[in-house]
Scaffold this motif. Structure first.
Motif, PDB file in Angstrom:
ATOM      1  N   GLN A   1       0.857  -1.191   0.000  1.00  0.00           N
ATOM      2  CA  GLN A   1       0.000   0.000   0.000  1.00  0.00           C
ATOM      3  C   GLN A   1       0.888   1.235   0.000  1.00  0.00           C
ATOM      4  OE1 GLN A   1      -3.079  -0.489   3.219  1.00  0.00           O
ATOM      5  NE2 GLN A   1      -4.447   0.029   1.533  1.00  0.00           N
ATOM      6  N   ASP A   2       0.587   2.144  -0.913  1.00  0.00           N
ATOM      7  CA  ASP A   2       1.273   3.428  -1.015  1.00  0.00           C
ATOM      8  C   ASP A   2       0.499   4.443  -0.161  1.00  0.00           C
ATOM      9  OD1 ASP A   2       2.836   5.507  -1.916  1.00  0.00           O
ATOM     10  OD2 ASP A   2       2.038   5.537  -3.941  1.00  0.00           O
ATOM     11  N   HIS A   3       1.079   5.607   0.067  1.00  0.00           N
ATOM     12  CA  HIS A   3       0.389   6.700   0.774  1.00  0.00           C
ATOM     13  C   HIS A   3       0.585   7.931  -0.084  1.00  0.00           C
ATOM     14  CE1 HIS A   3       1.070   3.636   3.794  1.00  0.00           C
ATOM     15  NE2 HIS A   3       0.277   4.270   4.656  1.00  0.00           N
TER      16      HIS A   3
ATOM     17  N   CYS B   1       3.746   0.723 -16.137  1.00  0.00           N
ATOM     18  CA  CYS B   1       4.589  -0.201 -16.910  1.00  0.00           C
ATOM     19  C   CYS B   1       5.921  -0.451 -16.226  1.00  0.00           C
ATOM     20  CB  CYS B   1       4.784   0.349 -18.318  1.00  0.00           C
ATOM     21  SG  CYS B   1       5.643   1.937 -18.370  1.00  0.00           S
ATOM     22  N   ARG B   2       5.975  -0.354 -14.905  1.00  0.00           N
ATOM     23  CA  ARG B   2       7.239  -0.310 -14.142  1.00  0.00           C
ATOM     24  C   ARG B   2       6.947  -0.598 -12.678  1.00  0.00           C
ATOM     25  NH1 ARG B   2       5.700   3.842 -11.189  1.00  0.00           N
ATOM     26  NH2 ARG B   2       4.155   5.161 -12.152  1.00  0.00           N
ATOM     27  N   PHE B   3       8.003  -0.695 -11.875  1.00  0.00           N
ATOM     28  CA  PHE B   3       7.819  -0.836 -10.426  1.00  0.00           C
ATOM     29  C   PHE B   3       7.300   0.472  -9.843  1.00  0.00           C
ATOM     30  CE2 PHE B   3      11.206  -3.984 -11.193  1.00  0.00           C
ATOM     31  CZ  PHE B   3      10.686  -5.070 -10.529  1.00  0.00           C
ATOM     32  N   GLY B   4       6.588   0.394  -8.733  1.00  0.00           N
ATOM     33  CA  GLY B   4       6.118   1.587  -8.036  1.00  0.00           C
ATOM     34  C   GLY B   4       7.241   2.203  -7.220  1.00  0.00           C
ATOM     35  N   ASP B   5       7.106   3.483  -6.959  1.00  0.00           N
ATOM     36  CA  ASP B   5       8.042   4.218  -6.128  1.00  0.00           C
ATOM     37  C   ASP B   5       7.202   5.044  -5.166  1.00  0.00           C
ATOM     38  OD1 ASP B   5       9.913   5.908  -5.038  1.00  0.00           O
ATOM     39  OD2 ASP B   5      10.928   6.340  -6.926  1.00  0.00           O
ATOM     40  N   PRO B   6       7.118   4.733  -3.901  1.00  0.00           N
ATOM     41  CA  PRO B   6       8.062   3.978  -3.062  1.00  0.00           C
ATOM     42  C   PRO B   6       7.750   2.501  -2.826  1.00  0.00           C
ATOM     43  CG  PRO B   6       6.532   5.131  -1.650  1.00  0.00           C
ATOM     44  CD  PRO B   6       6.106   5.417  -3.071  1.00  0.00           C
ATOM     45  N   GLU B   7       6.830   1.883  -3.579  1.00  0.00           N
ATOM     46  CA  GLU B   7       6.507   0.489  -3.259  1.00  0.00           C
ATOM     47  C   GLU B   7       7.698  -0.453  -3.459  1.00  0.00           C
ATOM     48  OE1 GLU B   7       4.608   2.554  -5.086  1.00  0.00           O
ATOM     49  OE2 GLU B   7       2.523   1.899  -5.166  1.00  0.00           O
ATOM     50  N   ALA B   8       8.514  -0.199  -4.497  1.00  0.00           N
ATOM     51  CA  ALA B   8       9.668  -1.085  -4.740  1.00  0.00           C
ATOM     52  C   ALA B   8      10.574  -1.132  -3.504  1.00  0.00           C
ATOM     53  CB  ALA B   8      10.465  -0.597  -5.948  1.00  0.00           C
TER      54      ALA B   8
HETATM   55  N1  GLY Z   1       3.702   4.969  -6.021  1.00  0.00           N
HETATM   56  C1  GLY Z   1       3.005   5.348  -7.188  1.00  0.00           C
HETATM   57  C2  GLY Z   1       3.700   5.152  -8.444  1.00  0.00           C
HETATM   58  O1  GLY Z   1       4.807   4.644  -8.485  1.00  0.00           O
HETATM   59  O2  GLY Z   1       3.130   5.488  -9.477  1.00  0.00           O
END
Ligand code: GLY
Ligand code: AMP
Length: 426
Positions: free
Chosen positions: A213-215, A288-295
């Motif tokens: 989960q992102d915030h 089309c990529r990893f999430g940031d900050p989820e990665a």
């Molecule tokens: N955390 C959202 C994104 O990477 O798009």
């Protein structure tokens, strides 16, 4: 193997760190990288938009795999150019990357694949009056989205007609998102908790990493402006085993099949942004990529050989068993510049980076090294991340907050409630 990671954020620091653990790794390069990746890889200044520059580097350094972090180079066709030169790359073609760069393309794929998503309608810049007529006759709230890339800011939730009218004006008349807003989609507002799911795929077969989960909002309790993401945690108890299976069967698999069937085979990380509604999981966006900050929280929970996973996916036959979930959990708190996501200062000295704790990773994002000091250089500066062996999120949260309190720079801001959402589902 020699590997090149493209990108400069916290996500790329996390990708590089996960690759670093592989016994198969020989040399690791990051371009441009950041002061964090510099401690685990060789940073190299390439002009990413000049594909020949990247190709030449790969050839002269015998690069076996390129991993592309951000969406823009993928949308610009970097993976296509590399493949045309027989360089193996983890990341989709420009056509397949439209799953992120064109919301109407993503909707068509989902509709063809019968994947659950919010109901929607498309409008073009020359349909200003028609758009307003449509907006007069519908139920609120409603969601307006720029069709193209808008750095995560192209989504406006409107509570009534007057807000929607202003938003349409911003897209079509004031052109705040440039040509990305020349086409918009108007979408049903969905209610429920959000989750991010990451499928690593060779275009046919896939393996999902822990759901996170992102915030996204700047303020505690999800208040204030949208940001790139102020923190994340994984795995999320919101996504039970049963729900995960449903997501893989009813969302990920049919989407990948439809992308392949329509001539847009997707090799890389398919990121599904979901809302878990009362009637089940629905897609609000694909990336089309990893999430940031989820990665930053998902990748440290991987046991096994992440390089083997990405290499085999890029090579067309994913080795799904090359990794497994460690059983642990992770919480990442983003330390942001004061003022972000609006105007903020750069070049401020960061203190406390010498902190050592085996459960803490300090990911660099918007940082720069000058005369031996690390200074702020962006909105999201650091991702202070705890990683523990058990799934005790409360402990992981406590460790992350104890660590971030020891780090400082003028105006540093962070949310105080990262991972609290999880408590609702435990
Ligand atoms: N955390 C959202 C994104 O990477 O798009
Ligand atoms: P996105 O840039 O697509 O991730 O959207 C930003 C945020 O807008 C999401 O994280 C959601 O909180 C919200 N959002 C997007 N689409 C919808 C929708 N159809 N219903 C409710 N909220 C949405």
């Amino acid at each position: 193997m020699n590997v090149l990671v493209i990108g400069t954020g916290g996500r790329e620091h996390a990708i590089a760190l996960a690759l670093r653990k592989s016994k198969k790794l020989k040399r690791l390069f990051c371009s441009p990288g950041n002061p964090g990746t510099k401690t685990i890889a060789e940073n190299i200044a390439l002009n990413i938009s000049d594909h020949n520059n990247v190709i030449e580097f790969c050839k002269s350094n015998e690069i076996n795999l390129v991993v592309v972090g951000p969406e823009q180079p993928l949308v610009d066709g970097l993976a296509d150019s590399l493949r045309e030169n027989s360089i193996l790359v983890f990341g989709p073609s420009s056509n397949a990357a439209r799953i992120e760069s064109s919301k109407s393309f993503a909707k068509r794929i989902m509709n063809n694949a019968q994947v659950a998503t919010a109901a929607y309608k498309e409008f073009y810049v020359n349909q200003f009056e028609e758009t307003l007529d449509y907006l007069k006759g519908i139920k609120y709230p409603i969601v307006l989205k720029a069709d193209g890339l808008a750095a995560g800011k192209g989504v406006i939730i409107c509570g009534d007609f007057s807000e929607a009218k202003e938003a349409v004006k911003d897209f079509f008349v004031n052109k705040i998102f440039g040509s990305s807003g020349d086409k918009i989609i108007i979408e049903e507002f969905l209610t429920g908790e959000e989750a991010s799911v990451f499928a690593i795929t060779d275009g046919e077969d896939f393996v999902c990493l822990s759901a996170a989960q992102d915030h996204k909002r700047i303020g505690d309790n999800d208040t204030g402006k949208n940001t790139g993401g102020m923190g994340a945690y994984a795995p999320t108890p919101l996504i039970t085993e049963k729900l995960q299976q449903k997501i893989e069967k009813e969302i990920i698999a049919p989407t990948l099949n439809e992308l392949k069937r329509s001539g847009n085979k997707f090799i890389g990380c398919l990121y599904a942004g979901l809302i878990i509604t009362e009637s089940g999981p629905k897609v609000i966006e694909f990336n089309c990529r990893f999430g940031d900050p989820e990665a930053q929280v998902v990748l440290p929970l991987i046991e096994g050989d992440f390089l083997e996973l990405l290499y085999s996916a890029a090579n067309g036959k994913i080795e799904k068993n090359s990794i497994k979930y460690s059983g642990g959990c992770s919480v990442c708190i983003v330390a942001a510049s004061g003022g972000y996501p609006d105007k903020y200062e750069k070049g401020l000295l960061i203190n406390g980076l010498d902190l050592t704790n085996e459960n803490i990773i300090i990911y660099h994002a918007g940082t720069i090294e000058k005369d031996g000091n690390i200074l702020t250089n962006g909105g999201r500066v650091l991702g202070v991340t705890s990683v523990i062996n058990s799934n005790d999120l409360l402990t992981a949260k406590m460790i992350a907050y104890q660590a971030i309190e020891k780090i400082s720079f003028d105006g540093m801001y962070y949310r105080k409630d990262i991972s609290d959402k999880a408590l609702k589902f435990i």
